[in-house]
Structure formats: C-alpha cells, structure tokens
Design a protein around this motif. Sequence first.
Motif, PDB file in Angstrom:
ATOM      1  N   ALA A 117       0.821  -1.211   0.000  1.00  0.00           N
ATOM      2  CA  ALA A 117       0.000   0.000   0.000  1.00  0.00           C
ATOM      3  C   ALA A 117       0.856   1.263   0.000  1.00  0.00           C
ATOM      4  CB  ALA A 117      -0.930  -0.013   1.206  1.00  0.00           C
ATOM      5  N   LYS A 118       1.914   1.269   0.785  1.00  0.00           N
ATOM      6  CA  LYS A 118       2.741   2.484   0.866  1.00  0.00           C
ATOM      7  C   LYS A 118       3.458   2.743  -0.452  1.00  0.00           C
ATOM      8  CE  LYS A 118       5.974   4.988   3.814  1.00  0.00           C
ATOM      9  NZ  LYS A 118       6.782   4.978   5.064  1.00  0.00           N
ATOM     10  N   LYS A 119       3.825   1.687  -1.166  1.00  0.00           N
ATOM     11  CA  LYS A 119       4.528   1.834  -2.439  1.00  0.00           C
ATOM     12  C   LYS A 119       3.663   2.604  -3.436  1.00  0.00           C
ATOM     13  CE  LYS A 119       7.761   0.639  -5.557  1.00  0.00           C
ATOM     14  NZ  LYS A 119       9.157   1.121  -5.494  1.00  0.00           N
ATOM     15  N   VAL A 120       2.398   2.194  -3.591  1.00  0.00           N
ATOM     16  CA  VAL A 120       1.548   2.879  -4.568  1.00  0.00           C
ATOM     17  C   VAL A 120       1.010   4.204  -4.032  1.00  0.00           C
ATOM     18  CG1 VAL A 120       0.873   0.845  -5.882  1.00  0.00           C
ATOM     19  CG2 VAL A 120      -0.439   1.484  -3.858  1.00  0.00           C
ATOM     20  N   SER A 121       1.271   4.481  -2.754  1.00  0.00           N
ATOM     21  CA  SER A 121       0.852   5.748  -2.172  1.00  0.00           C
ATOM     22  C   SER A 121       1.965   6.791  -2.174  1.00  0.00           C
ATOM     23  CB  SER A 121       0.371   5.543  -0.725  1.00  0.00           C
ATOM     24  OG  SER A 121      -0.717   4.658  -0.669  1.00  0.00           O
ATOM     25  N   THR A 122       3.174   6.355  -2.544  1.00  0.00           N
ATOM     26  CA  THR A 122       4.317   7.278  -2.481  1.00  0.00           C
ATOM     27  C   THR A 122       5.194   7.251  -3.729  1.00  0.00           C
ATOM     28  OG1 THR A 122       5.636   5.570  -1.344  1.00  0.00           O
ATOM     29  CG2 THR A 122       4.456   7.145   0.046  1.00  0.00           C
ATOM     30  N   ASP A 123       5.007   6.288  -4.618  1.00  0.00           N
ATOM     31  CA  ASP A 123       5.862   6.123  -5.805  1.00  0.00           C
ATOM     32  C   ASP A 123       4.996   6.305  -7.046  1.00  0.00           C
ATOM     33  OD1 ASP A 123       7.232   4.979  -8.044  1.00  0.00           O
ATOM     34  OD2 ASP A 123       8.474   3.785  -6.705  1.00  0.00           O
ATOM     35  N   VAL A 124       5.216   7.381  -7.785  1.00  0.00           N
ATOM     36  CA  VAL A 124       4.345   7.705  -8.910  1.00  0.00           C
ATOM     37  C   VAL A 124       4.417   6.657 -10.014  1.00  0.00           C
ATOM     38  CG1 VAL A 124       6.034   9.166 -10.115  1.00  0.00           C
ATOM     39  CG2 VAL A 124       3.573   9.559 -10.443  1.00  0.00           C
ATOM     40  N   ASP A 125       5.589   6.086 -10.268  1.00  0.00           N
ATOM     41  CA  ASP A 125       5.703   5.058 -11.308  1.00  0.00           C
ATOM     42  C   ASP A 125       4.899   3.818 -10.941  1.00  0.00           C
ATOM     43  OD1 ASP A 125       7.362   6.623 -12.917  1.00  0.00           O
ATOM     44  OD2 ASP A 125       9.179   5.918 -11.924  1.00  0.00           O
ATOM     45  N   ALA A 126       5.005   3.403  -9.664  1.00  0.00           N
ATOM     46  CA  ALA A 126       4.239   2.243  -9.209  1.00  0.00           C
ATOM     47  C   ALA A 126       2.747   2.531  -9.281  1.00  0.00           C
ATOM     48  CB  ALA A 126       4.642   1.875  -7.782  1.00  0.00           C
ATOM     49  N   LEU A 127       2.346   3.741  -8.924  1.00  0.00           N
ATOM     50  CA  LEU A 127       0.939   4.119  -8.963  1.00  0.00           C
ATOM     51  C   LEU A 127       0.389   4.054 -10.381  1.00  0.00           C
ATOM     52  CD1 LEU A 127      -1.647   5.312  -7.724  1.00  0.00           C
ATOM     53  CD2 LEU A 127      -0.609   7.585  -7.967  1.00  0.00           C
ATOM     54  N   VAL A 128       1.117   4.595 -11.337  1.00  0.00           N
ATOM     55  CA  VAL A 128       0.660   4.588 -12.727  1.00  0.00           C
ATOM     56  C   VAL A 128       0.589   3.158 -13.267  1.00  0.00           C
ATOM     57  CG1 VAL A 128       1.261   5.273 -15.084  1.00  0.00           C
ATOM     58  CG2 VAL A 128       1.426   6.936 -13.214  1.00  0.00           C
ATOM     59  N   GLN A 129       1.624   2.368 -13.000  1.00  0.00           N
ATOM     60  CA  GLN A 129       1.630   0.977 -13.452  1.00  0.00           C
ATOM     61  C   GLN A 129       0.445   0.212 -12.884  1.00  0.00           C
ATOM     62  OE1 GLN A 129       5.414  -0.530 -12.171  1.00  0.00           O
ATOM     63  NE2 GLN A 129       6.579   0.953 -13.391  1.00  0.00           N
ATOM     64  N   ALA A 130       0.165   0.416 -11.599  1.00  0.00           N
ATOM     65  CA  ALA A 130      -0.935  -0.298 -10.946  1.00  0.00           C
ATOM     66  C   ALA A 130      -2.291   0.133 -11.518  1.00  0.00           C
ATOM     67  CB  ALA A 130      -0.890  -0.052  -9.441  1.00  0.00           C
ATOM     68  N   ALA A 131      -2.451   1.430 -11.773  1.00  0.00           N
ATOM     69  CA  ALA A 131      -3.708   1.918 -12.347  1.00  0.00           C
ATOM     70  C   ALA A 131      -3.929   1.349 -13.742  1.00  0.00           C
ATOM     71  CB  ALA A 131      -3.699   3.450 -12.390  1.00  0.00           C
ATOM     72  N   LEU A 132      -2.864   1.232 -14.514  1.00  0.00           N
ATOM     73  CA  LEU A 132      -2.987   0.645 -15.847  1.00  0.00           C
ATOM     74  C   LEU A 132      -3.355  -0.833 -15.771  1.00  0.00           C
ATOM     75  CD1 LEU A 132       0.049   2.337 -17.654  1.00  0.00           C
ATOM     76  CD2 LEU A 132      -2.399   2.821 -17.997  1.00  0.00           C
ATOM     77  N   GLU A 133      -2.871  -1.515 -14.727  1.00  0.00           N
ATOM     78  CA  GLU A 133      -3.226  -2.919 -14.556  1.00  0.00           C
ATOM     79  C   GLU A 133      -4.700  -3.067 -14.170  1.00  0.00           C
ATOM     80  OE1 GLU A 133      -2.046  -7.078 -14.615  1.00  0.00           O
ATOM     81  OE2 GLU A 133      -1.488  -5.195 -15.592  1.00  0.00           O
ATOM     82  N   VAL A 134      -5.205  -2.161 -13.335  1.00  0.00           N
ATOM     83  CA  VAL A 134      -6.638  -2.140 -13.028  1.00  0.00           C
ATOM     84  C   VAL A 134      -7.435  -1.995 -14.321  1.00  0.00           C
ATOM     85  CG1 VAL A 134      -8.486  -0.775 -11.975  1.00  0.00           C
ATOM     86  CG2 VAL A 134      -6.413  -1.259 -10.674  1.00  0.00           C
ATOM     87  N   ASN A 135      -6.976  -1.094 -15.172  1.00  0.00           N
ATOM     88  CA  ASN A 135      -7.677  -0.834 -16.430  1.00  0.00           C
ATOM     89  C   ASN A 135      -7.664  -2.057 -17.339  1.00  0.00           C
ATOM     90  OD1 ASN A 135      -7.843   0.644 -19.333  1.00  0.00           O
ATOM     91  ND2 ASN A 135      -8.792   1.900 -17.737  1.00  0.00           N
ATOM     92  N   ARG A 136      -6.533  -2.758 -17.359  1.00  0.00           N
ATOM     93  CA  ARG A 136      -6.395  -3.937 -18.228  1.00  0.00           C
ATOM     94  C   ARG A 136      -7.240  -5.105 -17.732  1.00  0.00           C
ATOM     95  NH1 ARG A 136      -3.670  -8.703 -18.816  1.00  0.00           N
ATOM     96  NH2 ARG A 136      -2.789  -8.617 -16.718  1.00  0.00           N
ATOM     97  N   LEU A 137      -7.228  -5.355 -16.422  1.00  0.00           N
ATOM     98  CA  LEU A 137      -7.891  -6.530 -15.872  1.00  0.00           C
ATOM     99  C   LEU A 137      -9.388  -6.347 -15.666  1.00  0.00           C
ATOM    100  CD1 LEU A 137      -5.421  -7.845 -13.129  1.00  0.00           C
ATOM    101  CD2 LEU A 137      -6.048  -8.997 -15.250  1.00  0.00           C
ATOM    102  N   TYR A 138      -9.779  -5.151 -15.202  1.00  0.00           N
ATOM    103  CA  TYR A 138     -11.152  -4.973 -14.742  1.00  0.00           C
ATOM    104  C   TYR A 138     -12.051  -4.242 -15.742  1.00  0.00           C
ATOM    105  CZ  TYR A 138      -9.259  -6.347 -10.165  1.00  0.00           C
ATOM    106  OH  TYR A 138      -8.647  -7.012  -9.127  1.00  0.00           O
ATOM    107  N   HIS A 139     -11.498  -3.820 -16.879  1.00  0.00           N
ATOM    108  CA  HIS A 139     -12.289  -3.148 -17.919  1.00  0.00           C
ATOM    109  C   HIS A 139     -13.232  -2.093 -17.336  1.00  0.00           C
ATOM    110  CE1 HIS A 139     -10.735  -6.190 -20.628  1.00  0.00           C
ATOM    111  NE2 HIS A 139     -11.241  -7.154 -19.875  1.00  0.00           N
TER     112      HIS A 139
END
Length: 448
Positions: A37-59
């Motif tokens: 949780a702290k990684k995606v709350s403090t690291d912009v690259d991790a946050l963007v990558q994770a959001a793109l994965e949400v978009n890919r998996l969950y449509h």
Amino acid sequence: MTGRERVLRTIEGKSTDKLPWVPFAGVHAGKLLGYGAKKVSTDVDALVQAALEVNRLYHPDGQPIMFDLQIEAEILGCDMVWSDDGPPSVASHPLEDTTEIPTRMPKADEGRLSMELEATLRLKKEIGETTALYGICCGPFTLASHLRGTEIFMDMMLQPEYVHELLAYANKVAKTVSGYLIDAGIDVVAVTDPLISQISPAHFVEFMEKPFTELFESISSKGAKSSFFVCGNATMNIEPMCKTKCDSLSVDENVNLANTKKITDTYDITIGGNIPLTSVMLFGNQQDNMKTVVDLIDSVTPGRLILSPGCDMPYDVPVENAIAVEHAVHETESVRAMVANYQSKGIEFTGELPDYEHLEKPLVEVFTLDSATCAACTYMWAAAQDAVKSMNTKIDLIEYKYTVPQNIARCREIGVKQLPSIYINGKLAFSSIIPSREELVKRIKEVL
C-alpha cells in the motif's frame, strides 16, 4: 460507446449501451503487481503501473487515480500512520488544542498531491480517452475533523461559529485541490466525506449545506462532474445531500440502494454503489459477487445508476471477484441466468458471545469496518478510547473489524445493522453516530 462516455452520459441522465462500472481500486491496485500500500501511495511510477493494470484486468468505465483522504491533511500538518494493506490514517490533529483557523492552502507541488497530479496527467494520456478518471478529494467535514479531532462534534454544539469558520477554511482547501485535479484531466471529482453519515439532518443543514453547495458549484464551473461520496449509514442525509446540487451520489452497503435511488431520481441525480466490500468482494466467491450485482440492478428503477464497490476496495480482494463483478455489470442477462438458483452459504459463527447478563465490569464493543482505513470508524474508535480513558473505573473495550470473517458472523449473531456502532453490555448504544465523550461516559455509567 467508450467507458468514459458511459459514465458521463449516465451522470447526465442520458441513455447508454451498458451500465457503467467503476471499481474504486485504491491501494488494491498495488496488489495486482505485488506492490504494498505504501509503495503505490508514495511512488508515482508504481501508482501509474498499478492503475494501468486495473484498467487492463477490470475493464472499468471509470476509475480513481488514488483513494486517499489523508493527502490534504498530511500537507496541512497531520502525522500519518502507514499500513501494509491500506491507505495511511491520521495520527495527530494540529488544531486539537487551539481554535485558530489556518490560512495555508496546499500547493500543487506539495507532498503526495504532486504525485497524484503527475499520475493523473500520465494516465490521461494513456487511458483518458476511453476511461473516466475520478479524482478523490477529501470533503470539508472530514478534513476539518482530521485537523481538529473528535472535539469537532462537541464544537458543533458549544462553538458553532468556530465550526462554520473551520469548515469554510476546509472548503477552500477542497476547492483548491479539486481545481488542481480538474486542471490535470480529472473527469469526475469525488468529494469523499465519510463523516457526513455521523451527523443529523439538522446539523447537515446548519453546517454542511452551504460549503458543499459552493464546492459543487466550483467543480461545475470548471467543467467537471461531481460525486458526493459518503460512507456509513447516510440514509437520513440523502435528501439534504441532494439539495447541494451535486451531479451524483455514491453510497456504501449501509444504505439501501433502491430506496435511495427513489430520492435521487426526484432530484435528477445519479446514484453509485454499493457492492459490499468485505462480506462479498473480499470474502465471497465469484457467484456471490455476480448475484449481488444482479440483485442490485434488479432492485432499482432503470437509468442514472453506476455500479461500484461501496467504498475503497480492500487490498486483498481476489482478482477473480472483481472480474466477476465487471462481467455481471456488462453482461447482466447472461449472468442472471448463471446465478438464478445460487444461494450463498455465508460465514458460520464459530465463536462464543459474552455472557452479557453476568459481566464483572462494563463491556464496550465497537463494531467497525476498520478503524485503520475508514475515517468514520477511526473517529468512533477514538471516541470510545477517549471516553474509557477518562473514567476512573475498569472497563473492557474491544474493536471488532469487519475485515475479519468471524467478526462478520459475529455482527450477524448480535444483530449489528450499521457500521460503525457501539454496543455497551451487548446493547446498542450508538449506531453510525459518533458520540461525544460526555454522551458515551453517561451511557457507560448507566450500566455501572
């Protein structure tokens, strides 16, 4: 039709080819890539990558950049407590011992706000044409509570003018931050204020109607849509919320979606919600999630509906459950046939309830979603701790978090209807209303 079009047209009351689906995947997004949780709350690259994965998996048709109500509070001086599987929570209140009204406004390049804005700009380029981007903005009442602490509930009775001034300041912060989000490319500003469920309609009209109306007018003037996002049992305040002229409301499982939609429909406001976070999304199976969605859709009148979790998705929600929800939203007819005869087994209670009639000392039980991640729960748990600490007698105090399967079953056994709630010696004392220290102490003394 793109997902973005579905969301915006639904908010505007126009027809769409399918119902829109908006997974509120905050730190859960990090789970998809193995980030804490702290990684995606403090690291912009991790946050963007994770959001793109949400978009890919969950449509999704729409999705938040982050789901964190502490970003503004952290900039304004609140200390944070970090969690491995949840957003940070507020640990200190800079206005706890003063009635001074601050003047400082968050700047776009300050704290984690700068990271959120950079992530928004990047995601707008990547998925912004097809997905409606939601920006979570901490509502003025919850922000004021972060700064002042639980004293704000007594202030509303004893120092109303101070509360008006503090809310005006917090609302100015919300207008500033929402403006930054819109400039970065946000389509929908979700003004998230869980503590609204903890006050009466009279207090809403007295303290909240003016700032929220001004805030939604500000968002609209900048060309974005607004969502009034509230957690807990906000049933009494639904109509007052509608009168603030927000574009949409979003509610959690404590609110009856069908009854609420009858009210929002009369105001031409779109309703979003309210898939149960823990009992269904976290601990249920795919059939539980699909049946819940179908039942929600079948319970309401057509139009002006966005399907989403009741609040920020728990970190450990199984991927297959969220995928099942998306399938049920977008392919409802086929899923309805799949779950037509399905009956959920539920969670069996295997523990023991206290012998409430023969307790050696008072027992205060606080039932919460999770005091570490739910703002309303945080302040109810803090109020209980404060009251017990102030009394010169031995009292048992325990929190039961709904994130634990047996606690879900315990709630069913005791008959807990709303979260958060306080029970004293097995009897309901406060349901979805945060008591003052004096009120809670009085109720405890009644059983001594």
